[in-house]
Write a protein that holds these residues in place. Structure first.
Motif, mmCIF file in Angstrom:
data_model
loop_
_atom_site.group_PDB
_atom_site.id
_atom_site.type_symbol
_atom_site.label_atom_id
_atom_site.label_comp_id
_atom_site.label_asym_id
_atom_site.label_seq_id
_atom_site.Cartn_x
_atom_site.Cartn_y
_atom_site.Cartn_z
ATOM 1 N N ASP A 1 0.815 -1.230 0.000
ATOM 2 C CA ASP A 1 0.000 0.000 0.000
ATOM 3 C C ASP A 1 0.842 1.270 0.000
ATOM 4 O O ASP A 1 0.297 2.363 0.123
ATOM 5 C CB ASP A 1 -0.894 0.043 1.265
ATOM 6 C CG ASP A 1 -1.892 -1.090 1.270
ATOM 7 O OD1 ASP A 1 -2.197 -1.597 0.171
ATOM 8 O OD2 ASP A 1 -2.342 -1.472 2.375
ATOM 9 N N LEU A 2 2.139 1.147 -0.089
ATOM 10 C CA LEU A 2 2.988 2.339 0.079
ATOM 11 C C LEU A 2 3.286 3.063 -1.227
ATOM 12 O O LEU A 2 4.068 4.012 -1.240
ATOM 13 C CB LEU A 2 4.315 1.946 0.759
ATOM 14 C CG LEU A 2 4.197 1.312 2.149
ATOM 15 C CD1 LEU A 2 5.567 1.056 2.750
ATOM 16 C CD2 LEU A 2 3.376 2.197 3.086
ATOM 17 N N GLY A 3 2.685 2.590 -2.335
ATOM 18 C CA GLY A 3 2.931 3.238 -3.622
ATOM 19 C C GLY A 3 4.278 2.827 -4.192
ATOM 20 O O GLY A 3 4.852 1.814 -3.791
ATOM 21 N N LYS A 4 4.784 3.643 -5.122
ATOM 22 C CA LYS A 4 6.041 3.292 -5.779
ATOM 23 C C LYS A 4 7.216 3.553 -4.834
ATOM 24 O O LYS A 4 7.345 4.660 -4.298
ATOM 25 C CB LYS A 4 6.188 4.118 -7.062
ATOM 26 C CG LYS A 4 7.266 3.584 -7.973
ATOM 27 C CD LYS A 4 7.155 4.172 -9.366
ATOM 28 C CE LYS A 4 8.436 4.021 -10.178
ATOM 29 N NZ LYS A 4 9.152 2.766 -9.999
ATOM 30 N N LEU A 5 8.026 2.524 -4.628
ATOM 31 C CA LEU A 5 9.148 2.653 -3.695
ATOM 32 C C LEU A 5 10.456 2.649 -4.472
ATOM 33 O O LEU A 5 10.697 1.748 -5.282
ATOM 34 C CB LEU A 5 9.134 1.481 -2.704
ATOM 35 C CG LEU A 5 7.883 1.393 -1.828
ATOM 36 C CD1 LEU A 5 7.816 0.059 -1.109
ATOM 37 C CD2 LEU A 5 7.875 2.547 -0.833
#
Ligand SMILES: NC(=O)c1ccc[n+]([C@@H]2O[C@H](COP(=O)([O-])OP(=O)(O)OC[C@H]3O[C@@H](n4cnc5c(N)ncnc54)[C@H](OP(=O)(O)O)[C@@H]3O)[C@@H](O)[C@H]2O)c1
Length: 250
Positions: A196-200
């Motif tokens: 759920d943290l988006g693009k890392l």
């Protein structure tokens, strides 16, 4: 490089990095005990490992690391089932990122219970067992997140910093016994934890992380950044003065 491990225990083997480590070790011929809370997930992973191996190589044990009185007996059961034990990996972990202005003590303490206290409750009896035998490898999955206190996940940062210190102390305590203690500090890894943290930036797959971790375990690394480039990044992040770090708001 050391020979392959014969018998391994992975705590937190039902998904992500722990699952990938269990699959990779079993692929090398290691008999693996899979420990976590979700029985169905563990059994599915074990079925797949055993089908690929053509023999029973994976064994499941349902356990919640919040039950800190269970590890000593469970450890004995696992070693008896596997027929020995020479590698234990503590990969169980949870991440909690409070909202702006949220200070949730219950959730913060749960992070410490799973990421730190569970590790101590498992790795103390493991160290005692390995020290008495005069060999064995203990691996703790820390994080680059433990290298600095950030606004986004204070208890998670704290748990990983404390875990790294505990592992260093454990390494020093058992240094004359032949027991190896490896601290693993992954950067971003694509797992359910980070979904759920988006693009890392620079995120690697759990498989790639597991391949690098196994390599570093075989080489008896003291502290391994996964991938290695995070060592330099972490060094640079630690060099940023507090006043500037605060202004950057990271
Ligand atoms: N993903 C990343 O970017 C990253 C980066 C650096 C470090 N790490 C660390 O790597 C480790 C593995 O994380 P991951 O990314 O693979 O996350 P994940 O896919 O969410 O896996 C977490 C594992 O921990 C187990 N676990 C959680 N609470 C537990 C409990 N109370 N009792 C027993 N087992 C429990 C889970 O099993 P059940 O839910 O079935 O119990 C699961 O097997 C963690 O320590 C994490 O902090 C991850």
């Amino acid at each position: 490089m050391a020979d392959r491990f014969g018998h391994a225990l992975v705590i937190g083997a039902s998904s992500g990095i722990g699952e990938a480590l269990a699959r990779r070790l079993a692929g090398e011929g290691t008999r693996v005990a899979l420990v976590a809370r979700r029985q169905e997930r563990l059994e599915k992973i074990a079925r797949e490992i055993n089908a690929a191996a053509g023999e029973q190589r994976a064994f499941t044990f349902v356990h919640d690391v919040l039950n800190r009185d269970e590890p000593p007996l469970l450890l004995q059961r696992i070693a008896a089932t596997l027929g020995g034990l020479d590698l234990v990996i503590y990969a169980a972990g949870i991440l909690y990122r409070p909202e702006d202005g949220e200070f949730n003590t219950e959730k913060d303490l749960e992070v410490l219970e799973v990421n730190l206290l569970g590790a101590i409750a498992w790795l103390n009896p493991v160290a005692e067992r390995f020290a008495a035998l005069g060999h064995g490898t203990i691996v703790g999955i820390g994080s680059i997140a433990g290298d600095r206190g950030r606004a986004g996940a204070p208890a998670y940062n704290t748990s990983k910093a404390a875990l790294a210190t505990y592992l260093e102390a454990l390494r020093n305590r058992v240094s004359r016994t032949g027991v190896v203690v490896v601290t693993i500090k992954p950067g971003f890894v694509k797992t359910p934890m980070t979904a759920d943290l988006g693009k890392l930036p620079g995120a690697v797959s759990a498989d790639r992380a597991a391949r690098l971790i196994v390599k570093r375990m075989h080489r008896r690394a003291v502290t391994a950044y996964i991938p290695e480039r995070w060592r330099l990044i972490s060094w640079a992040v630690r060099a940023v003065p507090s006043w500037l770090f605060r202004r950057l708001g990271v």
